[in-house]
Design a protein around this motif. Structure first.
Motif, PDB file in Angstrom:
ATOM      1  N   ILE A 227       0.835  -1.204   0.000  1.00 20.51           N
ATOM      2  CA  ILE A 227       0.000   0.000   0.000  1.00 20.51           C
ATOM      3  C   ILE A 227       0.869   1.254   0.000  1.00 20.51           C
ATOM      4  N   ILE A 228       1.891   1.259   0.827  1.00 16.53           N
ATOM      5  CA  ILE A 228       2.771   2.429   0.915  1.00 16.53           C
ATOM      6  C   ILE A 228       3.533   2.642  -0.383  1.00 16.53           C
ATOM      7  N   ARG A 229       4.001   1.565  -0.997  1.00 11.90           N
ATOM      8  CA  ARG A 229       4.705   1.675  -2.275  1.00 11.90           C
ATOM      9  C   ARG A 229       3.826   2.331  -3.342  1.00 11.90           C
ATOM     10  N   LYS A 230       2.582   1.923  -3.402  1.00 10.72           N
ATOM     11  CA  LYS A 230       1.659   2.485  -4.396  1.00 10.72           C
ATOM     12  C   LYS A 230       1.354   3.951  -4.100  1.00 10.72           C
ATOM     13  N   THR A 231       1.308   4.284  -2.806  1.00 13.58           N
ATOM     14  CA  THR A 231       0.931   5.636  -2.396  1.00 13.58           C
ATOM     15  C   THR A 231       2.052   6.642  -2.613  1.00 13.58           C
ATOM     16  N   VAL A 232       3.273   6.279  -2.225  1.00 16.61           N
ATOM     17  CA  VAL A 232       4.375   7.255  -2.258  1.00 16.61           C
ATOM     18  C   VAL A 232       5.257   7.146  -3.492  1.00 16.61           C
ATOM     19  N   LYS A 233       5.135   6.028  -4.234  1.00 13.89           N
ATOM     20  CA  LYS A 233       5.822   5.885  -5.517  1.00 13.89           C
ATOM     21  C   LYS A 233       7.318   6.179  -5.457  1.00 13.89           C
ATOM     22  N   GLY A 234       7.990   5.515  -4.516  1.00 12.88           N
ATOM     23  CA  GLY A 234       9.441   5.573  -4.459  1.00 12.88           C
ATOM     24  C   GLY A 234      10.054   6.831  -3.904  1.00 12.88           C
ATOM     25  N   ARG A 235       9.260   7.715  -3.335  1.00 10.43           N
ATOM     26  CA  ARG A 235       9.795   8.990  -2.837  1.00 10.43           C
ATOM     27  C   ARG A 235      10.362   8.884  -1.421  1.00 10.43           C
ATOM     28  N   ILE A 236      10.185   7.752  -0.772  1.00 13.39           N
ATOM     29  CA  ILE A 236      10.744   7.546   0.554  1.00 13.39           C
ATOM     30  C   ILE A 236      11.429   6.187   0.596  1.00 13.39           C
ATOM     31  N   LYS A 237      12.163   5.946   1.677  1.00 15.40           N
ATOM     32  CA  LYS A 237      12.797   4.648   1.839  1.00 15.40           C
ATOM     33  C   LYS A 237      11.928   3.785   2.734  1.00 15.40           C
ATOM     34  N   ILE A 238      11.450   2.677   2.189  1.00 16.54           N
ATOM     35  CA  ILE A 238      10.644   1.739   2.959  1.00 16.54           C
ATOM     36  C   ILE A 238      11.556   0.646   3.496  1.00 16.54           C
TER      37      ILE A 238
END
Length: 339
Positions: A224-235
């Protein structure tokens, strides 16, 4: 002496690991767990051998019931072969039932009386319950244990984890680091009306010049986070030793769980969006080590203040609080030695 630990969560690995290493010097210790991503990965990081029995039940009532019943059956045959003298858990429902059925002394730790489902399934089977001194014994007697069988220790559980953490020398970095720990959503007690995704998006919009880290708990949260932030943060999509990561962090945003308490005791400016309200968090708020805030805009305002202010007084307060706490291992060891 043979001692059996049942370890179900990342917090329990970090809390029990130093105790297990000390007990293994003179005892035969078996540690069991269930198939659960963060626990499996963290046990490897800590080089702690766990016997995997059963799995996490997910977020449905049927899934939890089915997994728990099957795990109890599998545990019973394994434990019967090991024949432990003592069981130690963090109020594991399956271990509680198996330990009671096989007549094994059960010493349990707990700082979460709000976890009603787990309490009802474990507390009635516990011989001695060890709890932080800031929690009233009445919080647990309502589940079926007598006050005389409850032992208090002057510490919160995160203090054990923080004390045993490897200290890391911080490197000066012009870019500040903000870490967001995503809430527990599969536990029966978890609130369902939180908005961590909105908080993450707001932080990204307002602090693009800083390092933004997000630590999810489940694969579904990662997706969910990957789809939401689209690579702009480090997960951080693999398990980490929280207290080590936290030492590189300038501001922590959590949901009231163990990592929130760890950050607070390390003297890191800490915000809890209160997804899991609990008595330990309340204590840290009273100590002015945790700030409660669920409004995303107000969280942004707090982060802005934390990033520019001198936090020396906060760190001194945290250190003073940590030093005042005892090691609960001593209470456990005393119980184990009693016949």
């Amino acid at each position: 002496m043979k001692i059996w630990f049942d370890i179900l969560t990342p917090k329990q690995i970090l809390f029990f690991e130093p105790m297990i290493r000390r007990l293994r010097k003179n005892n035969l210790v078996m540690c069991t767990t269930r198939n659960y991503r963060e626990v499996n990965e963290l046990s490897k990081l800590k080089n702690l051998k766990l016997v995997v029995v059963g799995k996490h039940g997910g977020n449905t009532k049927y899934g939890k019931l089915d997994a728990s019943l099957k795990r109890s059956v599998s545990l019973s045959s394994l434990v019967e072969k090991f024949k432990p003298d003592v069981l130690v858990s963090f109020c594991s429902p399956e271990a509680s039932r198996v330990g009671f059925g096989l007549g094994i002394r059960h010493y349990a730790f707990c700082d979460s009386p709000h976890a009603e489902a787990v309490m009802k399934l474990s507390i009635p089977f516990v011989d001695k319950l060890l709890i932080p001194w800031i929690i009233s014994k009445n919080e647990f007697t309502r589940y079926g244990i007598k006050q005389r069988n409850i032992i208090t220790y002057k510490a919160i559980d995160a203090s054990v984890i923080v004390r045993n953490a490897i200290r890391i020398k911080r490197q000066k970095n012009k870019r500040k680091t903000i870490l967001i720990r995503v809430e527990e959503e599969y536990a029966a007690y978890a609130q369902k009306n939180n908005h961590s995704t909105e908080i993450i998006q707001k932080i990204l919009e307002n602090f693009p010049q800083h390092n933004i880290l997000v630590l999810p708990r489940y694969k579904s949260q990662i997706e969910i986070i990957r789809k939401t932030v689209k690579g702009r943060i480090k997960i951080l999509n693999k398990a980490v030793i929280g207290s080590e990561v936290l030492q590189k962090v300038d501001v922590f945003i959590g949901s009231g769980g163990t990592m929130t308490a760890e950050a607070a005791l390390l003297g890191i400016p800490t915000i809890s969006y209160n997804a899991v309200p609990n008595l330990i968090q309340n204590f840290l708020v009273r100590k002015k080590l945790v700030n409660l805030e669920s409004n995303p805009d107000k969280i942004i305002s707090l982060i802005s203040k934390f990033l520019v202010r001198d936090n020396n007084s906060l760190q001194k307060n945290a250190q003073k609080t940590l030093i005042s706490m005892e090691d609960p291992y001593k209470k456990l060891n005393q119980l184990i030695r009693e016949k």
